[in-house]
Design an enzyme around this catalytic site. Structure first.
Site, PDB file in Angstrom:
ATOM      1  N   THR A 130      14.329  53.876  13.174  1.00  0.00           N
ATOM      2  CA  THR A 130      14.672  53.791  11.761  1.00  0.00           C
ATOM      3  C   THR A 130      16.089  54.287  11.495  1.00  0.00           C
ATOM      4  OG1 THR A 130      14.169  54.836   9.633  1.00  0.00           O
ATOM      5  CG2 THR A 130      13.484  56.043  11.561  1.00  0.00           C
ATOM      6  N   ASP A 131      16.673  53.841  10.400  1.00  0.00           N
ATOM      7  CA  ASP A 131      18.000  54.358  10.006  1.00  0.00           C
ATOM      8  C   ASP A 131      17.905  55.794   9.489  1.00  0.00           C
ATOM      9  OD1 ASP A 131      16.720  53.871   7.564  1.00  0.00           O
ATOM     10  OD2 ASP A 131      18.356  52.712   6.687  1.00  0.00           O
TER      11      ASP A 131
HETATM   12  P1  NAD Z   1       2.783  51.399   9.898  1.00  0.00           P
HETATM   13  O1  NAD Z   1       2.469  52.806   9.508  1.00  0.00           O
HETATM   14  O2  NAD Z   1       2.493  50.293   8.961  1.00  0.00           O
HETATM   15  O3  NAD Z   1       2.048  51.046  11.274  1.00  0.00           O
HETATM   16  C1  NAD Z   1       1.959  51.943  12.331  1.00  0.00           C
HETATM   17  C2  NAD Z   1       0.909  51.418  13.300  1.00  0.00           C
HETATM   18  O4  NAD Z   1       0.832  52.326  14.425  1.00  0.00           O
HETATM   19  C3  NAD Z   1      -0.501  51.332  12.707  1.00  0.00           C
HETATM   20  O5  NAD Z   1      -1.105  50.113  13.054  1.00  0.00           O
HETATM   21  C4  NAD Z   1      -1.238  52.498  13.349  1.00  0.00           C
HETATM   22  O6  NAD Z   1      -2.629  52.281  13.508  1.00  0.00           O
HETATM   23  C5  NAD Z   1      -0.532  52.601  14.696  1.00  0.00           C
HETATM   24  N1  NAD Z   1      -0.625  53.944  15.267  1.00  0.00           N
HETATM   25  C6  NAD Z   1      -0.368  55.122  14.637  1.00  0.00           C
HETATM   26  N2  NAD Z   1      -0.615  56.149  15.477  1.00  0.00           N
HETATM   27  C7  NAD Z   1      -1.008  55.609  16.653  1.00  0.00           C
HETATM   28  C8  NAD Z   1      -1.395  56.159  17.904  1.00  0.00           C
HETATM   29  N3  NAD Z   1      -1.433  57.481  18.094  1.00  0.00           N
HETATM   30  N4  NAD Z   1      -1.725  55.325  18.912  1.00  0.00           N
HETATM   31  C9  NAD Z   1      -1.690  53.977  18.723  1.00  0.00           C
HETATM   32  N5  NAD Z   1      -1.371  53.405  17.551  1.00  0.00           N
HETATM   33  C10 NAD Z   1      -1.022  54.215  16.528  1.00  0.00           C
HETATM   34  O7  NAD Z   1       4.328  51.438  10.303  1.00  0.00           O
HETATM   35  P2  NAD Z   1       5.455  50.330  10.122  1.00  0.00           P
HETATM   36  O8  NAD Z   1       6.057  50.481   8.781  1.00  0.00           O
HETATM   37  O9  NAD Z   1       4.929  49.023  10.553  1.00  0.00           O
HETATM   38  O10 NAD Z   1       6.525  50.849  11.181  1.00  0.00           O
HETATM   39  C11 NAD Z   1       6.443  50.460  12.539  1.00  0.00           C
HETATM   40  C12 NAD Z   1       7.583  51.106  13.308  1.00  0.00           C
HETATM   41  O11 NAD Z   1       8.832  50.713  12.735  1.00  0.00           O
HETATM   42  C13 NAD Z   1       7.544  52.626  13.259  1.00  0.00           C
HETATM   43  O12 NAD Z   1       7.935  53.113  14.532  1.00  0.00           O
HETATM   44  C14 NAD Z   1       8.584  52.993  12.205  1.00  0.00           C
HETATM   45  O13 NAD Z   1       9.162  54.254  12.474  1.00  0.00           O
HETATM   46  C15 NAD Z   1       9.584  51.867  12.387  1.00  0.00           C
HETATM   47  N6  NAD Z   1      10.358  51.504  11.176  1.00  0.00           N
HETATM   48  C16 NAD Z   1       9.728  51.265   9.983  1.00  0.00           C
HETATM   49  C17 NAD Z   1      10.470  50.869   8.878  1.00  0.00           C
HETATM   50  C18 NAD Z   1       9.816  50.556   7.544  1.00  0.00           C
HETATM   51  O14 NAD Z   1      10.510  50.307   6.561  1.00  0.00           O
HETATM   52  N7  NAD Z   1       8.491  50.491   7.465  1.00  0.00           N
HETATM   53  C19 NAD Z   1      11.862  50.752   8.972  1.00  0.00           C
HETATM   54  C20 NAD Z   1      12.473  51.006  10.212  1.00  0.00           C
HETATM   55  C21 NAD Z   1      11.708  51.375  11.300  1.00  0.00           C
END
Ligand code: NAD
Ligand code: TYD
Length: 347
Positions: A130-131
């Site tokens: 993430t940023d």
């Molecule tokens: P989210 O919270 O919607 O999904 C996370 C997923 O990870 C879920 O399906 C959850 O069940 C799974 N998970 C959590 N803990 C776990 C574990 N211990 N073992 C296995 N699975 C597990 O998150 P997202 O918004 O889809 O983000 C996904 C990735 O992208 C993350 O790493 C986040 O840091 C990164 N990210 C998100 C954004 C944003 O705007 N949402 C922006 C940049 C980066």
């Protein structure tokens, strides 16, 4: 190719899984997810019968399970998205973020390193970040790949730590890796704890719209399918040991974004113009609230030819349309534990 995608039942992960399963019929795509509150197999029901897709329920923190998975399946690539992802939850329970985002990431890194150590050729560990690791900007400037890490929330600190571990595995063991740091995503399947889907749900239900502080905080928003396309490009064409910033060139102050969303929703719901805006309520600020995030995405643009494909107005309309025509998806989520969460955070 055997590809392991972690967190594939979450918001961004489900778009990445869908894209890889559909676009690469020769790949076998394994989706490893613990199905926490944020993981939802309904996000993938349009592709889960396809023969190149397999779901594995499991916890990235479980060392024995992860090691045995890597012994059982010879993965060529890992796209690691599994994480605890919500800043407000990280303020309530930082240790949960250390467990999943730091220990879980090191577990996967270790298993990949051990299984690939004799021949790293053709292998890749892709860490999705993430940023927010860069901290907060003032009114000027953009985050570049050279910006120093300066995380302010337990969430961003845990993601920064996981980024450092990925780089350390590259330097210490020669693990081939890429990292991307992306701005705020929005779009279909977004869990309604984050600003845009939470407010869409509240507008539908005519509930108040809790804007933190003065609402002048700024985020750079990217449509989730554009992020999934960037991940595809970085996975296939990104340079080993490099970081890519991904962003929407699309900065919005929260209050302006919320007002635009209200307008779009009023139109779609045939309500009088201005009706939803009346729901805006200024509430207590988030502690350590980062003022502004903004990404300089010129590196991925120049090196890999990526740029966002939809404007914010188009993306937001698509998103609102999706939520309005998928009320069953939304109802399943908001009728369960979500009620308790909402009461705890907002009452
Ligand atoms: P989210 O919270 O919607 O999904 C996370 C997923 O990870 C879920 O399906 C959850 O069940 C799974 N998970 C959590 N803990 C776990 C574990 N211990 N073992 C296995 N699975 C597990 O998150 P997202 O918004 O889809 O983000 C996904 C990735 O992208 C993350 O790493 C986040 O840091 C990164 N990210 C998100 C954004 C944003 O705007 N949402 C922006 C940049 C980066
Ligand atoms: P969020 O979607 O939680 O993403 P992040 O904190 O990772 O950027 O929040 C986006 C912005 O919206 C952020 O400045 C906090 C603000 N916000 C509110 O004003 N009210 C809310 O209820 C939520 C969830 C967020």
């Amino acid at each position: 190719m055997n590809i392991l995608i972690t967190g594939g039942a979450g918001f961004i992960g489900s778009h990445v899984v869908r894209r890889f399963v559909k676009n690469y019929p020769d790949y076998k795509v394994y989706n490893l997810d613990k199905l926490t509150y944020a993981g939802n197999l309904e996000n993938l029901k349009d592709i889960d019968k396809l023969s190149n897709y397999k779901f594995i329920k499991g916890d990235i923190v479980d060392e024995e399970f992860i090691n045995s998975l890597f012994k059982r399946i010879d993965f060529d690539g890992v796209i690691h998205l599994a994480a605890e992802s919500h800043v407000d939850r990280s303020i309530e329970d930082p240790l949960a973020f250390v467990r999943t985002n730091v220990i879980g990431t090191v577990n996967i890194l270790n298993a990949a390193k051990n299984s690939w150590i004799n021949n790293f050729k053709g292998k890749l560990f892709y860490h999705v970040s993430t940023d927010e690791v860069y901290g907060s900007l003032g009114n000027e400037g953009l985050f570049t790949e050279e910006t120093s890490y300066d995380p302010n929330s337990p969430y961003s600190a845990s993601k920064a730590s996981s980024d450092h571990f990925v780089r350390a595995y590259g330097e210490t063991y020669g693990l081939p890796f890429v990292i991307s740091n992306c701005s705020n995503n929005y779009g279909p399947y977004h869990f309604p704890e984050k600003l845009i889907p939470l407010f869409i749900n509240n507008i539908i239900e005519k509930k108040s719209l809790p804007v933190y502080g003065d609402g002048k905080y700024t985020r750079d928003w990217l449509f989730v399918e554009d992020h999934a396309r960037a991940i595809d490009l970085v996975f296939h064409k990104g340079k080993n040991h490099e970081t890519y910033n991904i962003g929407g060139f699309n900065e919005w102050q929260n209050i302006n974004l919320v007002k635009l969303l209200c307008l779009v929703m009023d139109k779609k719901l045939n309500r009088t113009q201005g009706e939803s805006e009346k729901l805006i309520t200024y509430v207590k600020d988030r502690p350590g609230h980062d003022l502004r995030y903004a990404i300089d995405a010129s590196k991925i643009n120049k090196h890999l030819g990526w740029k966002p494909s939809v404007t914010f107005e188009e993306g937001l309309e698509k998103t609102v349309d999706w939520y309005l025509s998928n009320s069953e998806w939304l109802n399943h989520i908001t009728s369960g534990d979500y009620k308790e969460y909402y009461k705890k955070m907002y009452s």
